[in-house]
Design a protein around this motif. Structure first.
Motif, short mmCIF file in Angstrom:
data_model
loop_
_atom_site.label_atom_id
_atom_site.label_comp_id
_atom_site.label_asym_id
_atom_site.label_seq_id
_atom_site.Cartn_x
_atom_site.Cartn_y
_atom_site.Cartn_z
N LEU A 71 0.58 -1.15 -0.11
CA LEU A 71 0.22 0.00 -0.17
C LEU A 71 1.03 1.35 0.18
O LEU A 71 0.83 2.33 -0.45
N LEU A 72 2.28 1.11 0.98
CA LEU A 72 2.49 2.11 0.72
C LEU A 72 4.10 2.66 -0.04
O LEU A 72 4.18 3.62 -0.78
N GLU A 73 4.03 1.19 -0.65
CA GLU A 73 4.73 1.40 -2.19
C GLU A 73 3.77 1.98 -3.28
O GLU A 73 4.96 2.94 -3.74
N ALA A 74 2.43 1.60 -3.27
CA ALA A 74 2.23 2.59 -3.97
C ALA A 74 1.35 3.95 -4.48
O ALA A 74 1.79 4.51 -5.46
N ILE A 75 1.44 4.19 -2.57
CA ILE A 75 1.58 5.26 -3.05
C ILE A 75 2.54 6.48 -3.14
O ILE A 75 2.27 7.47 -3.92
N ARG A 76 3.81 5.68 -2.77
CA ARG A 76 5.13 6.69 -3.29
C ARG A 76 5.07 6.75 -4.43
O ARG A 76 5.63 7.70 -5.31
N SER A 78 -0.82 -4.33 -7.80
CA SER A 78 -1.23 -5.74 -7.51
C SER A 78 -0.54 -7.14 -8.12
O SER A 78 -0.78 -6.93 -9.04
N PRO A 79 0.29 -7.33 -7.59
CA PRO A 79 1.28 -8.42 -8.15
C PRO A 79 0.25 -9.91 -8.88
O PRO A 79 0.64 -10.27 -9.21
N SER A 80 -0.90 -10.15 -8.12
CA SER A 80 -2.08 -10.90 -7.74
C SER A 80 -2.58 -10.77 -9.50
O SER A 80 -3.22 -11.09 -9.87
N VAL A 81 -2.82 -9.20 -9.25
CA VAL A 81 -3.94 -8.67 -10.31
C VAL A 81 -2.66 -8.71 -11.67
O VAL A 81 -3.25 -9.12 -12.88
N THR A 82 -1.33 -8.14 -12.11
CA THR A 82 -0.92 -8.43 -12.57
C THR A 82 -0.77 -9.13 -13.63
O THR A 82 -0.78 -9.29 -14.77
N VAL A 83 -0.45 -10.66 -13.27
CA VAL A 83 -0.10 -11.58 -13.39
C VAL A 83 -1.47 -12.31 -14.69
O VAL A 83 -1.18 -12.25 -15.91
N THR A 112 7.15 -6.33 -6.58
CA THR A 112 7.51 -5.39 -6.36
C THR A 112 9.09 -4.48 -6.39
O THR A 112 10.06 -5.07 -6.98
N ASN A 113 8.86 -3.37 -6.37
CA ASN A 113 10.25 -2.27 -7.16
C ASN A 113 11.20 -2.54 -5.77
O ASN A 113 12.29 -2.86 -5.91
N GLY A 114 10.61 -2.90 -4.43
CA GLY A 114 11.58 -3.54 -3.15
C GLY A 114 12.13 -4.57 -3.50
O GLY A 114 13.53 -4.86 -3.06
N GLU A 115 11.09 -6.03 -4.35
CA GLU A 115 11.84 -7.02 -4.21
C GLU A 115 13.11 -7.42 -5.16
O GLU A 115 13.78 -7.63 -5.34
N ILE A 116 12.59 -6.11 -6.12
CA ILE A 116 13.90 -6.41 -7.49
C ILE A 116 14.77 -5.82 -7.26
O ILE A 116 15.86 -6.76 -6.88
N ALA A 117 14.47 -4.80 -5.92
CA ALA A 117 15.89 -4.07 -5.30
C ALA A 117 16.15 -5.23 -5.03
O ALA A 117 18.29 -5.37 -5.15
N ALA A 118 16.23 -5.89 -4.04
CA ALA A 118 16.89 -7.13 -3.06
C ALA A 118 17.42 -8.20 -3.78
O ALA A 118 18.12 -8.89 -4.37
N ASP A 119 16.49 -8.98 -5.13
CA ASP A 119 16.74 -9.63 -5.42
C ASP A 119 17.48 -9.32 -6.91
O ASP A 119 18.73 -10.59 -6.99
N LEU A 120 18.31 -8.61 -7.29
CA LEU A 120 18.55 -7.91 -8.50
C LEU A 120 20.04 -6.93 -7.37
O LEU A 120 21.35 -6.54 -8.22
N PHE A 121 19.99 -7.34 -6.30
CA PHE A 121 21.27 -6.40 -5.46
C PHE A 121 21.42 -4.55 -5.97
O PHE A 121 22.24 -4.07 -5.74
N LEU A 122 20.29 -3.77 -6.07
CA LEU A 122 20.52 -2.89 -6.38
C LEU A 122 20.05 -2.28 -5.02
O LEU A 122 19.14 -2.37 -4.27
N ALA A 123 20.12 -0.73 -5.46
CA ALA A 123 19.21 0.19 -4.55
C ALA A 123 18.08 0.92 -5.38
O ALA A 123 17.53 0.44 -6.43
N LEU A 124 16.60 1.18 -4.45
CA LEU A 124 15.60 1.29 -4.60
C LEU A 124 15.46 2.49 -5.58
O LEU A 124 14.90 2.08 -6.86
N SER A 125 16.62 2.84 -5.88
CA SER A 125 16.72 4.34 -6.52
C SER A 125 17.06 3.82 -7.72
O SER A 125 16.52 4.60 -9.30
#
Length: 217
Positions: free
Chosen positions: A112-117, A127-132, A169-182
């Motif tokens: 929810l917070l990520e969507a707002i930002r 929502s990932p469950s809707v995206t697929v 999500t953006n946060g999960e992508i950052a973690a998976d690829l070892f990248l900063a969120l920015s």
């Protein structure tokens, strides 16, 4: 900068829960609450919030109609539809009517917070469950263009596009690829520009069409 948020939902408990989550953040605040679509439109026009969280089923005027009305105004807020109902018809109409994002109420506070930002930053989050589920509809609609085949994405941008297609999500992508969120946000903006698409749903559709998810790359 503090992101101002208006919550439109006919259930007081839902509004209270969202408010508690949002107001706990230092970079956002709830400026108003509405219990129906008519009130949501009126308060939005009066207060001009950055983001509106819009329920679908509300009295007097439903959220989809309210979203369309607000999206057509000169100073339209970014609208994230947050609902219990994830039927295809609702999803497609919400996005057609100008919604920036579409989340299920059980997506959790972090999403929810990520969507707002994301909305405040001019980005989209579904929502990932809707995206697929959306992917099949989008790919079958034949929106693919020759320009997509000449997109020229970098290897890292292809990695990010693949993660988007898997509903990360953006946060999960950052973690998976070892990248900063920015850095993830920068890659997403570059991908959108190169593909000529509007949001992450269309990025995901492109990734599925071009075999990134199926492992053809």
């Amino acid at each position: 900068m503090t992101v101002s948020v208006l919550i439109a939902d006919d259930q007081a408990m839902v509004r209270a829960g969202f408010s508690m989550v949002i107001n706990s953040q230092s970079d956002m605040e709830v400026v108003a609450e509405a219990s129906d679509g008519v009130e949501a439109v009126a308060l939005s026009r009066k207060l001009m919030p950055d983001v509106v969280l819009m329920d679908i089923r509300m009295p007097k005027q439903d959220g989809l109609t309210a979203t369309k009305i607000l999206s057509e105004s000169a100073a339209a807020p970014r609208i994230v539809v947050v609902t219990t109902y994830d039927t295809d018809e609702y999803v497609y109409e919400a996005l057609r009517n100008g919604a920036t994002g579409f989340l299920l109420k059980d997506s959790g506070p972090n999403l929810l917070l990520e969507a707002i930002r994301a909305a405040a930053d001019g980005q989209s989050l579904v929502s990932p469950s809707v995206t697929v589920r959306l992917l099949e509809h989008v790919t079958q609609s034949k929106r693919r263009t020759a320009d997509w085949e000449k997109a020229g994405l970098t290897e890292r941008e292809l990695d990010v596009a693949e993660k988007v297609a898997r509903g990360r999500t953006n946060g999960e992508i950052a973690a998976d690829l070892f990248l900063a969120l920015s850095t993830v946000k920068t890659h997403l903006e570059s991908i959108r520009t190169k593909l000529g698409v509007r949001n992450r749903v269309e990025i995901a559709a492109w990734a599925w069409e071009h075999g990134l998810v199926g492992g053809d790359r």
